[in-house]
Design a protein around this motif. Structure first.
Motif, short mmCIF file in Angstrom:
data_model
loop_
_atom_site.label_atom_id
_atom_site.label_comp_id
_atom_site.label_asym_id
_atom_site.label_seq_id
_atom_site.Cartn_x
_atom_site.Cartn_y
_atom_site.Cartn_z
N ALA A 1 8.78 -1.21 -0.56
CA ALA A 1 8.08 0.07 -0.73
C ALA A 1 6.66 -0.01 -0.17
CB ALA A 1 8.05 0.47 -2.20
N LYS A 2 5.98 -1.13 -0.36
CA LYS A 2 4.62 -1.29 0.17
C LYS A 2 4.61 -1.26 1.69
CE LYS A 2 2.58 -3.81 -3.69
NZ LYS A 2 2.30 -5.14 -4.23
N VAL A 3 5.61 -1.87 2.32
CA VAL A 3 5.68 -1.84 3.78
C VAL A 3 5.91 -0.41 4.26
CG1 VAL A 3 7.04 -2.58 5.79
CG2 VAL A 3 6.41 -4.24 4.02
N ILE A 4 6.82 0.30 3.60
CA ILE A 4 7.07 1.70 3.96
C ILE A 4 5.81 2.54 3.74
CG2 ILE A 4 8.36 3.78 3.28
CD1 ILE A 4 10.75 1.81 2.72
N MET A 5 5.12 2.29 2.62
CA MET A 5 3.88 3.03 2.34
C MET A 5 2.78 2.67 3.34
SD MET A 5 4.28 5.21 -0.07
CE MET A 5 2.58 5.57 -0.48
N ALA A 6 2.72 1.41 3.78
CA ALA A 6 1.72 1.02 4.78
C ALA A 6 1.96 1.79 6.08
CB ALA A 6 1.76 -0.48 5.03
N LEU A 7 3.21 1.93 6.45
CA LEU A 7 3.55 2.72 7.65
C LEU A 7 3.20 4.19 7.44
CD1 LEU A 7 6.96 1.06 8.53
CD2 LEU A 7 4.90 1.03 9.96
N THR A 8 3.52 4.71 6.25
CA THR A 8 3.25 6.10 5.93
C THR A 8 1.75 6.38 5.89
OG1 THR A 8 5.29 6.21 4.65
CG2 THR A 8 3.67 7.92 4.21
N CYS A 9 0.98 5.41 5.40
CA CYS A 9 -0.48 5.59 5.28
C CYS A 9 -1.21 5.55 6.63
CB CYS A 9 -1.07 4.56 4.33
SG CYS A 9 -0.74 4.92 2.59
N LEU A 10 -0.51 5.18 7.70
CA LEU A 10 -1.16 5.18 9.02
C LEU A 10 -1.60 6.59 9.42
CD1 LEU A 10 0.95 2.66 11.12
CD2 LEU A 10 -1.40 2.38 10.30
N ALA A 11 -0.78 7.59 9.13
CA ALA A 11 -1.14 8.97 9.49
C ALA A 11 -2.39 9.43 8.75
CB ALA A 11 0.03 9.92 9.24
N PRO A 12 -2.46 9.27 7.40
CA PRO A 12 -3.71 9.66 6.74
C PRO A 12 -4.91 8.82 7.19
CG PRO A 12 -1.99 9.26 5.09
CD PRO A 12 -1.43 8.93 6.44
N PHE A 13 -4.69 7.54 7.48
CA PHE A 13 -5.77 6.69 7.96
C PHE A 13 -6.35 7.27 9.25
CE2 PHE A 13 -7.35 3.27 10.67
CZ PHE A 13 -8.23 2.62 9.82
N ARG A 14 -5.48 7.58 10.19
CA ARG A 14 -5.94 8.12 11.48
C ARG A 14 -6.63 9.46 11.29
NH1 ARG A 14 -7.73 6.49 16.32
NH2 ARG A 14 -6.99 7.80 17.98
N LEU A 15 -6.04 10.34 10.47
CA LEU A 15 -6.63 11.64 10.21
C LEU A 15 -8.00 11.52 9.55
CD1 LEU A 15 -6.43 14.76 10.09
CD2 LEU A 15 -5.40 14.46 7.83
N LEU A 16 -8.09 10.68 8.52
CA LEU A 16 -9.36 10.53 7.82
C LEU A 16 -10.42 9.88 8.69
CD1 LEU A 16 -8.00 9.62 4.29
CD2 LEU A 16 -9.23 11.70 4.93
N MET A 17 -10.01 9.05 9.62
CA MET A 17 -10.99 8.43 10.51
C MET A 17 -11.59 9.45 11.48
SD MET A 17 -11.74 5.61 9.40
CE MET A 17 -13.06 5.55 10.57
N THR A 18 -10.92 10.57 11.69
CA THR A 18 -11.52 11.63 12.51
C THR A 18 -12.52 12.44 11.72
OG1 THR A 18 -9.80 13.26 12.03
CG2 THR A 18 -9.43 11.81 13.93
N ILE A 19 -12.44 12.36 10.40
CA ILE A 19 -13.34 13.10 9.52
C ILE A 19 -14.53 12.25 9.07
CG2 ILE A 19 -13.50 14.25 7.26
CD1 ILE A 19 -10.46 14.90 7.62
#
Length: 181
Positions: free
Chosen positions: A151-169
């Motif tokens: 689940a953590k590996v899946i969540m790490a992959l899933t969290c890439l999108a919010p990471f990228r989005l938040l880094m633009t903010i």
């Protein structure tokens, strides 16, 4: 300083919620494989990695240490003592490892540092937490650990999108490394 305080609070809330939720297995056939905490704890890596990218490794370590202190105290109040001790130990070691690995990879393509550091940190966290928290209890901790890591590996992959989005903010401080790729 505002970013650090937000990071510390996010970290503390994430860890305390995870320490409560890890005591509740998912229903049905998944009960031997997963607890609800598997889906909340990976957010701690997102908080660490965002802080590291935006403010640098020193700020990320500060968020980890302050979040750790608050979360351990609160977890001792709201969660089982053994869970709180296991969580504190695993959290501190895994998050500090995450900060170090992320910092070494920060110049790579934007997704490599958060994915690799979270993956390594998650493996260490899972091994330490489940062995300290549940060994000798008769609970299916080995399968919970395997399910939790998956689940953590899946969540790490899933969290890439919010990471990228938040880094633009989030505006990185002047001497923090820019996002590559």
């Amino acid at each position: 300083m505002k970013a650090i305080i937000i990071g510390v609070l996010a970290m503390a809330v994430t860890v305390v919620a995870s320490n409560i939720l890890v005591e509740y297995p998912l229903p049905g056939v998944l009960a031997d494989w997963l607890t609800y905490g598997a889906f909340t704890y990976p957010v701690a890596f997102l908080v660490t990695d965002l802080t590291n990218r935006a403010r640098g490794a020193a700020a990320a370590r500060l968020v980890v240490l302050a979040g750790f202190a608050i979360a351990v105290v609160l977890s001792l109040i709201v969660a089982d003592t053994r869970i709180a001790i296991a969580s504190g130990t695993a959290f501190l070691i895994a998050q500090m490892l995450d900060v170090t690995v992320f910092d070494k990879l920060r110049r790579a393509t934007w997704w490599k540092a958060p994915l690799i550091s979270s993956g390594i940190g998650s493996a260490v966290d899972t091994a330490l937490f489940f062995s300290i928290a549940f060994v000798g209890t008769g609970l299916p901790w080995q399968t919970w650990a395997m399910g939790d890591f998956t689940a953590k590996v899946i969540m790490a992959l899933t969290c890439l999108a919010p990471f990228r989005l938040l880094m633009t903010i989030i505006t990185p401080r002047m001497n923090a490394e820019p996002v590559q790729g």
